[in-house]
Design a protein around this motif. Structure first.
Motif, PDB file in Angstrom:
ATOM      1  N   GLY A  38       0.816  -1.215   0.000  1.00 55.28           N
ATOM      2  CA  GLY A  38       0.000   0.000   0.000  1.00 55.28           C
ATOM      3  C   GLY A  38       0.845   1.258   0.000  1.00 55.28           C
ATOM      4  O   GLY A  38       0.554   2.229  -0.704  1.00 55.28           O
ATOM      5  N   VAL A  39       1.905   1.261   0.812  1.00 57.32           N
ATOM      6  CA  VAL A  39       2.800   2.421   0.856  1.00 57.32           C
ATOM      7  C   VAL A  39       3.478   2.627  -0.493  1.00 57.32           C
ATOM      8  O   VAL A  39       3.572   3.748  -1.014  1.00 57.32           O
ATOM      9  CB  VAL A  39       3.863   2.224   1.966  1.00 57.32           C
ATOM     10  N   LEU A  40       3.957   1.515  -1.104  1.00 58.61           N
ATOM     11  CA  LEU A  40       4.616   1.606  -2.394  1.00 58.61           C
ATOM     12  C   LEU A  40       3.676   2.143  -3.473  1.00 58.61           C
ATOM     13  O   LEU A  40       4.048   3.015  -4.271  1.00 58.61           O
ATOM     14  CB  LEU A  40       5.137   0.228  -2.806  1.00 58.61           C
ATOM     15  N   LEU A  41       2.448   1.655  -3.471  1.00 63.73           N
ATOM     16  CA  LEU A  41       1.478   2.136  -4.442  1.00 63.73           C
ATOM     17  C   LEU A  41       1.169   3.613  -4.235  1.00 63.73           C
ATOM     18  O   LEU A  41       1.019   4.377  -5.188  1.00 63.73           O
ATOM     19  CB  LEU A  41       0.179   1.324  -4.343  1.00 63.73           C
ATOM     20  N   GLY A  42       1.099   4.002  -2.967  1.00 67.10           N
ATOM     21  CA  GLY A  42       0.847   5.412  -2.681  1.00 67.10           C
ATOM     22  C   GLY A  42       1.956   6.312  -3.199  1.00 67.10           C
ATOM     23  O   GLY A  42       1.696   7.371  -3.773  1.00 67.10           O
ATOM     24  N   LEU A  43       3.207   5.881  -2.996  1.00 64.59           N
ATOM     25  CA  LEU A  43       4.339   6.669  -3.506  1.00 64.59           C
ATOM     26  C   LEU A  43       4.311   6.763  -5.022  1.00 64.59           C
ATOM     27  O   LEU A  43       4.560   7.818  -5.613  1.00 64.59           O
ATOM     28  CB  LEU A  43       5.660   6.029  -3.042  1.00 64.59           C
ATOM     29  N   CYS A  44       3.998   5.616  -5.672  1.00 64.13           N
ATOM     30  CA  CYS A  44       3.911   5.623  -7.132  1.00 64.13           C
ATOM     31  C   CYS A  44       2.807   6.551  -7.600  1.00 64.13           C
ATOM     32  O   CYS A  44       2.950   7.268  -8.594  1.00 64.13           O
ATOM     33  CB  CYS A  44       3.658   4.207  -7.654  1.00 64.13           C
ATOM     34  N   TRP A  45       1.711   6.571  -6.881  1.00 59.68           N
ATOM     35  CA  TRP A  45       0.584   7.422  -7.267  1.00 59.68           C
ATOM     36  C   TRP A  45       0.946   8.899  -7.123  1.00 59.68           C
ATOM     37  O   TRP A  45       0.575   9.734  -7.958  1.00 59.68           O
ATOM     38  CB  TRP A  45      -0.612   7.064  -6.403  1.00 59.68           C
ATOM     39  N   LEU A  46       1.679   9.220  -6.054  1.00 55.24           N
ATOM     40  CA  LEU A  46       2.076  10.607  -5.842  1.00 55.24           C
ATOM     41  C   LEU A  46       3.048  11.075  -6.925  1.00 55.24           C
ATOM     42  O   LEU A  46       3.083  12.250  -7.281  1.00 55.24           O
ATOM     43  CB  LEU A  46       2.721  10.763  -4.463  1.00 55.24           C
ATOM     44  N   ARG A  47       3.857  10.157  -7.451  1.00 57.91           N
ATOM     45  CA  ARG A  47       4.830  10.521  -8.485  1.00 57.91           C
ATOM     46  C   ARG A  47       4.187  10.686  -9.859  1.00 57.91           C
ATOM     47  O   ARG A  47       4.820  11.153 -10.795  1.00 57.91           O
ATOM     48  CB  ARG A  47       5.915   9.443  -8.576  1.00 57.91           C
ATOM     49  N   GLY A  48       2.942  10.288  -9.990  1.00 56.12           N
ATOM     50  CA  GLY A  48       2.271  10.412 -11.281  1.00 56.12           C
ATOM     51  C   GLY A  48       1.739   9.074 -11.738  1.00 56.12           C
ATOM     52  O   GLY A  48       1.925   8.062 -11.084  1.00 56.12           O
ATOM     53  N   HIS A  49       1.072   9.070 -12.851  1.00 58.62           N
ATOM     54  CA  HIS A  49       0.460   7.858 -13.365  1.00 58.62           C
ATOM     55  C   HIS A  49       0.591   7.850 -14.868  1.00 58.62           C
ATOM     56  O   HIS A  49       0.998   8.838 -15.484  1.00 58.62           O
ATOM     57  CB  HIS A  49      -1.017   7.776 -12.941  1.00 58.62           C
ATOM     58  N   PRO A  50       0.259   6.715 -15.519  1.00 58.94           N
ATOM     59  CA  PRO A  50       0.511   6.573 -16.954  1.00 58.94           C
ATOM     60  C   PRO A  50      -0.187   7.606 -17.821  1.00 58.94           C
ATOM     61  O   PRO A  50       0.228   7.857 -18.943  1.00 58.94           O
ATOM     62  CB  PRO A  50      -0.012   5.159 -17.266  1.00 58.94           C
ATOM     63  N   ARG A  51      -1.266   8.197 -17.341  1.00 59.27           N
ATOM     64  CA  ARG A  51      -2.004   9.158 -18.137  1.00 59.27           C
ATOM     65  C   ARG A  51      -1.156  10.383 -18.477  1.00 59.27           C
ATOM     66  O   ARG A  51      -1.450  11.118 -19.418  1.00 59.27           O
ATOM     67  CB  ARG A  51      -3.276   9.582 -17.374  1.00 59.27           C
ATOM     68  N   SER A  52      -0.071  10.599 -17.691  1.00 57.78           N
ATOM     69  CA  SER A  52       0.771  11.775 -17.923  1.00 57.78           C
ATOM     70  C   SER A  52       1.711  11.615 -19.111  1.00 57.78           C
ATOM     71  O   SER A  52       2.389  12.549 -19.492  1.00 57.78           O
ATOM     72  CB  SER A  52       1.599  12.067 -16.660  1.00 57.78           C
ATOM     73  N   ARG A  53       1.780  10.413 -19.689  1.00 54.25           N
ATOM     74  CA  ARG A  53       2.652  10.211 -20.841  1.00 54.25           C
ATOM     75  C   ARG A  53       2.196  11.106 -21.995  1.00 54.25           C
ATOM     76  O   ARG A  53       1.007  11.248 -22.266  1.00 54.25           O
ATOM     77  CB  ARG A  53       2.616   8.737 -21.282  1.00 54.25           C
ATOM     78  N   PRO A  54       3.118  11.716 -22.704  1.00 58.48           N
ATOM     79  CA  PRO A  54       2.740  12.679 -23.737  1.00 58.48           C
ATOM     80  C   PRO A  54       1.997  12.041 -24.907  1.00 58.48           C
ATOM     81  O   PRO A  54       2.347  10.952 -25.363  1.00 58.48           O
ATOM     82  CB  PRO A  54       4.091  13.240 -24.195  1.00 58.48           C
ATOM     83  N   ARG A  55       0.943  12.723 -25.318  1.00 58.16           N
ATOM     84  CA  ARG A  55       0.209  12.401 -26.543  1.00 58.16           C
ATOM     85  C   ARG A  55      -0.472  11.037 -26.527  1.00 58.16           C
ATOM     86  O   ARG A  55      -0.869  10.521 -27.572  1.00 58.16           O
ATOM     87  CB  ARG A  55       1.145  12.504 -27.756  1.00 58.16           C
ATOM     88  N   LEU A  56      -0.644  10.440 -25.359  1.00 56.55           N
ATOM     89  CA  LEU A  56      -1.451   9.229 -25.270  1.00 56.55           C
ATOM     90  C   LEU A  56      -2.915   9.635 -25.480  1.00 56.55           C
ATOM     91  O   LEU A  56      -3.322  10.711 -25.068  1.00 56.55           O
ATOM     92  CB  LEU A  56      -1.274   8.590 -23.891  1.00 56.55           C
ATOM     93  N   PRO A  57      -3.740   8.820 -26.145  1.00 51.46           N
ATOM     94  CA  PRO A  57      -5.146   9.186 -26.318  1.00 51.46           C
ATOM     95  C   PRO A  57      -5.807   9.482 -24.985  1.00 51.46           C
ATOM     96  O   PRO A  57      -5.447   8.894 -23.956  1.00 51.46           O
ATOM     97  CB  PRO A  57      -5.752   7.941 -26.975  1.00 51.46           C
ATOM     98  N   PRO A  58      -6.767  10.400 -24.954  1.00 51.88           N
ATOM     99  CA  PRO A  58      -7.424  10.763 -23.694  1.00 51.88           C
ATOM    100  C   PRO A  58      -8.235   9.601 -23.129  1.00 51.88           C
ATOM    101  O   PRO A  58      -8.508   8.620 -23.818  1.00 51.88           O
ATOM    102  CB  PRO A  58      -8.338  11.917 -24.110  1.00 51.88           C
ATOM    103  N   GLY A  59      -8.622   9.731 -21.869  1.00 45.91           N
ATOM    104  CA  GLY A  59      -9.426   8.705 -21.230  1.00 45.91           C
ATOM    105  C   GLY A  59      -9.553   8.970 -19.746  1.00 45.91           C
ATOM    106  O   GLY A  59      -8.918   9.887 -19.211  1.00 45.91           O
ATOM    107  N   PRO A  60     -10.362   8.178 -19.037  1.00 43.36           N
ATOM    108  CA  PRO A  60     -10.548   8.370 -17.597  1.00 43.36           C
ATOM    109  C   PRO A  60      -9.288   8.038 -16.808  1.00 43.36           C
ATOM    110  O   PRO A  60      -8.463   7.231 -17.233  1.00 43.36           O
ATOM    111  CB  PRO A  60     -11.686   7.410 -17.254  1.00 43.36           C
TER     112      PRO A  60
END
Length: 529
Positions: free
Chosen positions: A28-50
């Motif tokens: 849970g702690v590891l996932l939280g740190l990964c979430w705080l650092r960002g998520h895959p949606r931030s990759r440039p020019r990836l198609p939009p989505g939820p």
């Protein structure tokens, strides 16, 4: 806690173990740190989505409490407020209205690119076919198919070799040829006998149609047909339908995130493993019987031809993909794919005819003019029966029997309509959305066979009509399916008038979603003409 069910019991045991609790907390702690650092949606020019959830991606909505899940689904429907969980193809079609014709979801951390209009599908599957013809390594599919066969095997030299041999061998035994007509017509005698037994009483046509369609492919692949009362045959067909339904629904989807779940000893996990075991035993017994009775001078069917190819490869001591193991998976593909898709399309045809008697009357009238009451229908009649052909096509458009096609995978990073599609992304062509696109089809939710006819009543071929898919992975059985659909539909319509029971509730027409789209169970009356 007795009402928690097996999954709740399993979670409770984990929480009682201090080591498991510590591991879960660390995760849970590891996932939280990964979430705080960002998520895959931030990759440039990836198609939009939820926005995806940690670990589970966008499939996290299935884990939401009831009220939150209803709110999420309501948003996906554009705020309509309907709390019923939609089938996947309907959900993805709704999301396309929010995010556009190309959008992305995440299966865990893996991008899934959904193509929702014809131009996007064609640009990817035809315009960049070499990039978008591979199959993804989905855990549940890999466990069941071992990445072999025709339908789910990876794109490459082995797949091309196996598909080429399979297609040419099936053509040798009648695929796409008039020589197969007598087998289809012969099978229809049994279908009509079964239907006539019910007289004017309602009956469920599912098993009758499934038996007939399966026997056509069995005659080519196994060299034999099965009696409709054969218990083992009926059981295999029921298992096959059930496996296709449950393998893409509910808890089994979680196997793609945590593969070890497949081995849990309860619920759908255990059911699917048992179905796999039983179908494997059935098919391997048939292959063994062929091996023991093989006449090298007179091959009887597909299995015999394949076994001879295996022997030839061994004689040459060459590196060959042909083996009895690979044969098993190809036979599984032929048996399952060759039965389920055409069966469901024919069932949809009967259902739509019973619910649209005015269309059925026009089909009857055309059959009367072109064929009459006594002559057996032939494929040569097809060009003279545009309304009947348009009716079959409209049923296919309305029900797209494989609504999300079979997922592809990007074999390398590509650009599609200005978006970056990362290597390894899942590619989902939403064929349901393509065939319900209001910019292509006027009043797309209405059943109108005349949309496939011109002002002179002649058939119109529309490039946007792609129920068998397009590109290098187009359905290998398309020719066989078209033959069966026309001959079986016309033969049945020549003999019967199909009536929906007046006191029965109309089934939900969105269908039961599995890998294929089947109608919900219904009863029908077949009145002898």
């Amino acid at each position: 806690m007795s009402g928690a069910g097996p999954a709740g019991w399993f979670l409770l045991q984990l929480l009682r173990d201090p080591v498991c609790c510590a591991l879960l907390a660390a995760a849970g702690v590891l996932l939280g740190l990964c979430w705080l650092r960002g998520h895959p949606r931030s990759r440039p020019r990836l198609p939009p989505g939820p926005r995806p959830w940690p670990l589970v991606g966008n499939f996290g909505f299935a884990l939401l409490p009831g009220p939150l899940r209803k709110k999420w689904l309501s948003g996906a429907r554009g705020g309509q407020g309907d709390s019923r969980p939609p089938a996947p193809h309907l959900l993805l079609t709704g999301l396309a209205k929010v995010y556009g014709s190309i959008f992305s979801l995440f299966v865990g951390s893996r991008p899934m690119i959904v193509l929702s209009d014809f131009e996007a599908v064609r640009e990817a599957l035809v315009g960049q076919a070499e990039v978008f013809s591979d199959r993804p390594s989905v855990p549940i599919v890999a466990m069941l198919t071992k990445k072999k066969g025709i339908v789910f095997a990876p794109y490459g030299p082995v797949w091309r070799q196996q598909r080429k041999f399979s297609h040419s061998t099936l053509r040798h035994f009648g695929l796409g040829k008039h020589s197969l007509e007598p087998k289809i017509i012969e099978e229809l005698k049994y279908v009509k006998e079964e239907m006539l037994r019910h007289g004017k009483n309602p009956f469920n046509p599912f098993s009758i149609i499934s038996n007939a369609v399966s026997n056509v492919i069995c005659s080519m692949a196994f060299g034999r047909r099965f009696d409709y009362e054969d218990i083992e045959f009926k059981t295999m067909l029921r298992f096959m339908s059930r496996a296709l339904e449950i393998s893409v629904n509910g808890l089994l989807l979680l196997v793609n995130i945590c593969p070890w779940l497949y081995y849990l000893p309860f619920g759908p996990f255990r059911e699917l493993r048992q179905i796999e075991f039983d179908i494997t035993a059935f098919l391997k017994k048939i292959i063994a019987q062929h091996r023991d009775t093989l006449d090298r001078e007179n091959p009887r069917d597909f299995i015999d031809m394949y076994l001879l190819q295996v022997e030839e490869a061994k004689k040459r001591n060459s590196e060959s993909s042909f083996s009895e193991d690979y044969l098993f998976f190809i036979i599984g593909d032929l048996f399952i794919a060759g039965t389920d898709t055409t069966t469901n399309t024919l069932l949809w045809c009967l259902l739509y005819m019973s619910l649209h008697p005015e269309v059925q009357e026009k089909v009857h009238a055309e059959i009367e003019v072109v064929i009459g009451c006594d002559r057996v229908p032939s494929l040569t009649d097809k060009t003279h029966m545009p309304f009947t052909e348009a009716t079959i096509m409209e049923v296919q458009r309305m029900t797209v029997v494989v609504p999300l096609s079979v997922p592809r995978m990007a074999s390398e990073t590509a650009v599609l309509r200005g978006y970056i599609i990362p290597k390894g992304s899942l590619i989902v062509p939403n064929l349901w959305s393509v065939h319900r696109d209001p910019s292509i089809w006027e009043r797309p939710d209405d059943f109108q066979p005349t949309r496939f006819l011109d002002e002179n009543g002649q058939l119109i071929k529309k490039e946007t009509f792609i129920p068998f898919g397009i590109g290098k992975r187009v359905c290998m059985g398309e020719q066989l399916a078209k033959m069966e659909l026309f001959l079986m539909f016309v033969n049945l319509m020549q003999t019967f008038t199909f009536v929906y029971p007046g006191n029965a509730r109309k089934p939900a027409m969105e269908g039961r979603f599995g890998l294929t789209l089947a109608p919900f169970p219904f009863n029908i009356i077949a009145l002898k003409k």
